[in-house]
Design a protein around this motif. Structure first.
Motif, PDB file in Angstrom:
ATOM      1  N   ARG A 235     -14.215  15.525   2.603  1.00 15.28           N
ATOM      2  CA  ARG A 235     -14.040  14.385   1.682  1.00 15.28           C
ATOM      3  C   ARG A 235     -12.648  14.357   1.071  1.00 15.28           C
ATOM      4  O   ARG A 235     -12.102  13.290   0.792  1.00 15.28           O
ATOM      5  CB  ARG A 235     -15.104  14.407   0.577  1.00 15.28           C
ATOM      6  N   PHE A 236     -12.045  15.544   0.889  1.00 14.08           N
ATOM      7  CA  PHE A 236     -10.744  15.562   0.213  1.00 14.08           C
ATOM      8  C   PHE A 236      -9.617  15.061   1.123  1.00 14.08           C
ATOM      9  O   PHE A 236      -8.655  14.479   0.634  1.00 14.08           O
ATOM     10  CB  PHE A 236     -10.449  16.965  -0.328  1.00 14.08           C
ATOM     11  N   VAL A 237      -9.737  15.294   2.395  1.00 12.96           N
ATOM     12  CA  VAL A 237      -8.731  14.749   3.321  1.00 12.96           C
ATOM     13  C   VAL A 237      -8.991  13.250   3.509  1.00 12.96           C
ATOM     14  O   VAL A 237      -8.076  12.423   3.484  1.00 12.96           O
ATOM     15  CB  VAL A 237      -8.747  15.512   4.654  1.00 12.96           C
ATOM     16  N   SER A 238     -10.259  12.900   3.647  1.00 12.96           N
ATOM     17  CA  SER A 238     -10.604  11.486   3.830  1.00 12.96           C
ATOM     18  C   SER A 238     -10.181  10.657   2.618  1.00 12.96           C
ATOM     19  O   SER A 238      -9.660   9.537   2.769  1.00 12.96           O
ATOM     20  CB  SER A 238     -12.115  11.334   4.032  1.00 12.96           C
ATOM     21  N   ALA A 239     -10.379  11.198   1.434  1.00  9.19           N
ATOM     22  CA  ALA A 239     -10.024  10.449   0.214  1.00  9.19           C
ATOM     23  C   ALA A 239      -8.523  10.156   0.186  1.00  9.19           C
ATOM     24  O   ALA A 239      -8.093   9.063  -0.214  1.00  9.19           O
ATOM     25  CB  ALA A 239     -10.429  11.243  -1.024  1.00  9.19           C
ATOM     26  N   GLN A 240      -7.722  11.120   0.636  1.00  2.00           N
ATOM     27  CA  GLN A 240      -6.272  10.901   0.663  1.00  2.00           C
ATOM     28  C   GLN A 240      -5.904   9.803   1.665  1.00  2.00           C
ATOM     29  O   GLN A 240      -5.105   8.912   1.369  1.00  2.00           O
ATOM     30  CB  GLN A 240      -5.560  12.183   1.087  1.00  2.00           C
ATOM     31  N   LEU A 241      -6.472   9.904   2.860  1.00  2.32           N
ATOM     32  CA  LEU A 241      -6.122   8.930   3.903  1.00  2.32           C
ATOM     33  C   LEU A 241      -6.586   7.525   3.507  1.00  2.32           C
ATOM     34  O   LEU A 241      -5.884   6.534   3.746  1.00  2.32           O
ATOM     35  CB  LEU A 241      -6.747   9.341   5.243  1.00  2.32           C
ATOM     36  N   GLU A 242      -7.755   7.462   2.869  1.00  2.00           N
ATOM     37  CA  GLU A 242      -8.279   6.151   2.471  1.00  2.00           C
ATOM     38  C   GLU A 242      -7.364   5.520   1.426  1.00  2.00           C
ATOM     39  O   GLU A 242      -6.985   4.340   1.529  1.00  2.00           O
ATOM     40  CB  GLU A 242      -9.706   6.309   1.940  1.00  2.00           C
ATOM     41  N   ALA A 243      -6.965   6.308   0.437  1.00  2.00           N
ATOM     42  CA  ALA A 243      -6.065   5.777  -0.608  1.00  2.00           C
ATOM     43  C   ALA A 243      -4.725   5.376   0.001  1.00  2.00           C
ATOM     44  O   ALA A 243      -4.154   4.332  -0.319  1.00  2.00           O
ATOM     45  CB  ALA A 243      -5.854   6.839  -1.687  1.00  2.00           C
ATOM     46  N   TYR A 244      -4.234   6.197   0.904  1.00  2.00           N
ATOM     47  CA  TYR A 244      -2.930   5.959   1.549  1.00  2.00           C
ATOM     48  C   TYR A 244      -2.917   4.591   2.234  1.00  2.00           C
ATOM     49  O   TYR A 244      -1.957   3.833   2.119  1.00  2.00           O
ATOM     50  CB  TYR A 244      -2.738   7.071   2.571  1.00  2.00           C
ATOM     51  N   LEU A 245      -4.028   4.269   2.923  1.00  2.00           N
ATOM     52  CA  LEU A 245      -4.080   2.982   3.624  1.00  2.00           C
ATOM     53  C   LEU A 245      -4.429   1.836   2.681  1.00  2.00           C
ATOM     54  O   LEU A 245      -3.740   0.821   2.654  1.00  2.00           O
ATOM     55  CB  LEU A 245      -5.115   3.042   4.754  1.00  2.00           C
ATOM     56  N   SER A 246      -5.478   2.014   1.899  1.00  2.00           N
ATOM     57  CA  SER A 246      -5.973   0.850   1.165  1.00  2.00           C
ATOM     58  C   SER A 246      -5.093   0.484  -0.028  1.00  2.00           C
ATOM     59  O   SER A 246      -5.055  -0.667  -0.439  1.00  2.00           O
ATOM     60  CB  SER A 246      -7.425   1.058   0.739  1.00  2.00           C
ATOM     61  N   GLN A 247      -4.351   1.455  -0.558  1.00  2.00           N
ATOM     62  CA  GLN A 247      -3.452   1.119  -1.685  1.00  2.00           C
ATOM     63  C   GLN A 247      -2.027   0.845  -1.209  1.00  2.00           C
ATOM     64  O   GLN A 247      -1.104   0.793  -2.021  1.00  2.00           O
ATOM     65  CB  GLN A 247      -3.444   2.264  -2.699  1.00  2.00           C
TER      66      GLN A 247
END
Ligand SMILES: Cc1ncc(COP(=O)(O)O)c(C=O)c1O
Length: 357
Positions: A235-247
């Motif tokens: 979840r911690f890697v996914s959370a970073q990648l998700e924020a990186y793309l969506s923000q």
């Protein structure tokens, strides 16, 4: 003090730290069966198209090697640039893990050309030859240059014509996309599998293997586990990648890093004995400079010498580089340059793109 050694020497974007903090609550099932990973997968589909399948990994080397492992059979070979990370900087991981042959192809200013790829074609019936099956391009290239969309389309057409897969090492994909003023999806048209880089542009750690055509990820989840890149606290890697793309962190940070490279390149144009070795098109500035200046300048703010024979140094800018860092660095460079009689670059030094393995 901020150096010019690598964009991965920078810290973590505060928005990524906030995303990590937000993910740091309660328990979540491990290995990717969590809501952050679902959202990350969705963010990749939104960025690259509905057929996209994205898998988080921890390192760029892992992303590259696993991307290739998903597509190749043991008798296949990979065509890659003679200065590619795959060929030069992965410690033999591709050879060890893939067991496939890598064939370095001369790259001009970091870029593969169709004519040079064509020279590597083999008779597909000849069992004595490893069969080239995949072309790997790096965007932005190892020397900070960019393939134009037309150049990529030409390589993709060649790949299709000869039934090759096309892999893109996108360790600095964001820098390329903002410089070319195109979307991430436009930049990977014709690509089968992408190593999506993010660590160099603001993440703590996290990259992704992104399959852009349906069915290619058939074996991937098993390969990722065997390849030791299945992260338990996913979840911690996914959370970073998700924020990186969506923000849009990817775009903000890459735009800034590229602008800093332009600022640095402009600041050195009139320094005697110092000249650009390649066009500055992303967040890298490659310069030829008198050898005597290198060590004292490195002692002030560190950077790597890219090619000792040709006295070419690499200065990388990052999402957190400030104009003050550059002003200070250039000031010291000017002082050093003015203190000596400069011999200039060695006359026999070939340009980097002519240095082949
Ligand atoms: C072009 C390119 N590809 C891939 C990588 C992956 O690196 P790592 O395995 O260190 O994350 C790098 C890092 O320097 C790189 O420059």
């Amino acid at each position: 003090m901020r150096s010019f050694a690598s964009d991965n020497n920078a810290g973590v974007d505060p928005r990524i730290l906030a995303a990590l903090g937000a993910a740091n609550q309660g328990h979540a099932i491990g290995y990717g069966a969590d809501e952050w990973t679902r959202r990350m997968e969705q963010a990749f589909r939104e960025a690259f198209g509905p057929e996209t399948r994205a898998y988080a990994v921890l390192t760029g080397t892992g992303a590259n090697v696993l991307s290739l492992a998903a597509l190749l059979e043991p008798h296949h070979a990979v065509l890659c640039a003679h200065n590619s990370h795959l060929w030069v900087d992965e410690g033999g991981a591709p050879e060890r893990f893939l067991g496939a042959k890598l064939i370095p192809v001369r790259a001009k200013a970091g870029k593969l050309q169709v004519a040079d790829l064509a020279a590597e074609l083999q008779d597909p019936k000849d069992e004595h030859r490893a069969q080239p099956k995949l072309i790997s391009v790096t965007q932005a290239t190892e020397v900070g240059t960019l393939y134009s969309l037309a150049e990529l389309a030409e390589i993709a057409a060649f790949a299709r014509e000869h039934d090759f897969y096309l892999h893109m090492d996108g360790a600095r994909l964001a820098n390329a996309a903002v410089a070319l003023n195109c979307s991430l999806a436009e930049l990977v048209r014709g690509v089968d599998v992408l190593s999506f880089g993010a660590t160099k542009n603001g993440l703590l750690c996290g990259e992704a293997v992104v399959f852009l055509r349906p069915g290619l990820d058939r074996r991937f989840k098993f390969l990722r586990k065997q390849g030791m890149q299945l992260i338990s606290k996913m979840r911690f890697v996914s959370a970073q990648l998700e924020a990186y793309l969506s923000q849009q962190i990817w775009a903000d940070n890459a735009r800034h890093a590229n602008a800093m490279a332009q600022y640095l390149a402009k600041a050195i144009v009139d320094i005697p004995g110092v000249e650009l070795a390649f066009e500055v098109e992303s967040n890298a500035v490659f310069v030829r400079l008198p050898t005597a200046l290198i060590a004292p300048l490195q002692a002030h703010r560190y950077f790597y010498v890219w090619d000792e024979r040709a006295a070419i140094a690499r200065w990388m800018t990052a999402f957190d580089t400030q104009t003050d860092d550059i002003d200070d660095f250039v000031e010291v460079l000017r002082q050093l340059a003015s203190q000596q009689t400069l011999p200039g670059p060695a006359p026999h030094s070939p340009p980097l793109h002519e240095v082949c393995p």
